[in-house]
Design an enzyme around this catalytic site. Sequence first.
Site, PDB file in Angstrom:
ATOM      1  CG  ASP A  96      -1.784   1.162   1.395  1.00 46.13           C
ATOM      2  OD1 ASP A  96      -1.951   1.896   0.415  1.00 46.13           O
ATOM      3  OD2 ASP A  96      -2.323   1.352   2.502  1.00 46.13           O
ATOM      4  CG  ASP A 281      -3.523   4.317  -2.585  1.00 50.83           C
ATOM      5  OD1 ASP A 281      -2.688   3.477  -2.198  1.00 50.83           O
ATOM      6  OD2 ASP A 281      -4.579   4.542  -1.976  1.00 50.83           O
TER       7      ASP A 281
END
Length: 396
Positions: A96, A281
């Site tokens: 992440d 992201d």
Amino acid sequence: MKTLPLLLLLLLDLGQAQGTLDRVPLRRQPSLRKKLRAQGQLSEFWKAHKVDMVQYTETCTMEQSANEPLINYLDMEYFGTISIGSPPQNFTVIFDTVSSNLWVPSVYCTSPACQMHPQFRPSQSNTYSEVGTPFSIAYGTGSLTGIIGADQVSVQGLTVVGQQFGESVKEPGQTFVNAEFDGILGLGYPSLAAGGVTPVFDNMMAQNLVSLPMFSVYMSSNPEGGSGSELTFGGYDSSHFSGSLNWVPVTKQGYWQIALDEIQVGGSPMFCPEGCQAIVDTGTSLITGPSDKIIQLQAAIGATPMDGEYAVECENLNIMPDVTFVINGVPYTLSATAYTLPDFVDGMQFCGSGFQGLDIQPPAGPLWILGDVFIRQFYSVFDRGSNRVGLAPAVP
């Protein structure tokens, strides 16, 4: 006379970028949203979490890693394996780029989510050391809490020694219960790390485990297992993209934040006429933006509410408009087949919208988030050495 040295430098740079690469295979599995939809439980999930995905958008301050929008993880499909301790204890994680901590379930966790996933057992590791500092990360349904420990962490042959990580003792809500992943490995900047922990990639650089201070992500569009998807440490692989990388400066270190010139729909400017900010992201599956803008975008592509989410008529994909993000002067265009999420429900085809409202409050926001819907189409390189993001069309 200067041509040869310049050519050698270019070849050297290319060799470094593509030479010593450590590849982490990413496997693609059905998202939690798809599983709940197939089971006819998605609307119940919305009710349980008091969320109406059509009329409501989750609000997030995102001033630090200790506040994460829970909805980000509902559609995650790409996962990798790491190990902690010696002998190794394996965990499936999301890599992440919008957070910076590593956490996995602890053997001392009694939450239902922990009981459904592997738990880290410190007593079974010869290299574990107790730190004991508490940590907390706020999610949409409550806080994930635990303590920080330290041990060796291995990611596809790269072993970081003395890595501090979170051992969760409480995990909120149902999202983590049904999730395909056990924990999260953050690849954001150190400023996002809860508890002042040094992130895994920073320790990789400090311990000279990577040849270049960068990592890259390729997400295959193949829905059956995502064969070939990978996270690469130490450089990038030019076989995964066409043309050359467009290097975009990071505008604010924390997230991998960049500037958008504008957003076009059907070739005409629609949003960000004076520019706006976005983050690339890997930990968000959809493309998100301010809720008022996303409502307009859903209407522009013909998406309508259906059972608590936005969907389009699958037979209209070939006539729906392209959506283009102009970044550093370069257009990045998504066709309708790229920004919709196909699925089958009761034998019938379903096409969900790949856009979602998410209001990120100042001072961090407003922000657009370019998640996996975008990254599947554009190979992404995250360069900590020069604080920039490289983007190029991904090879299917």
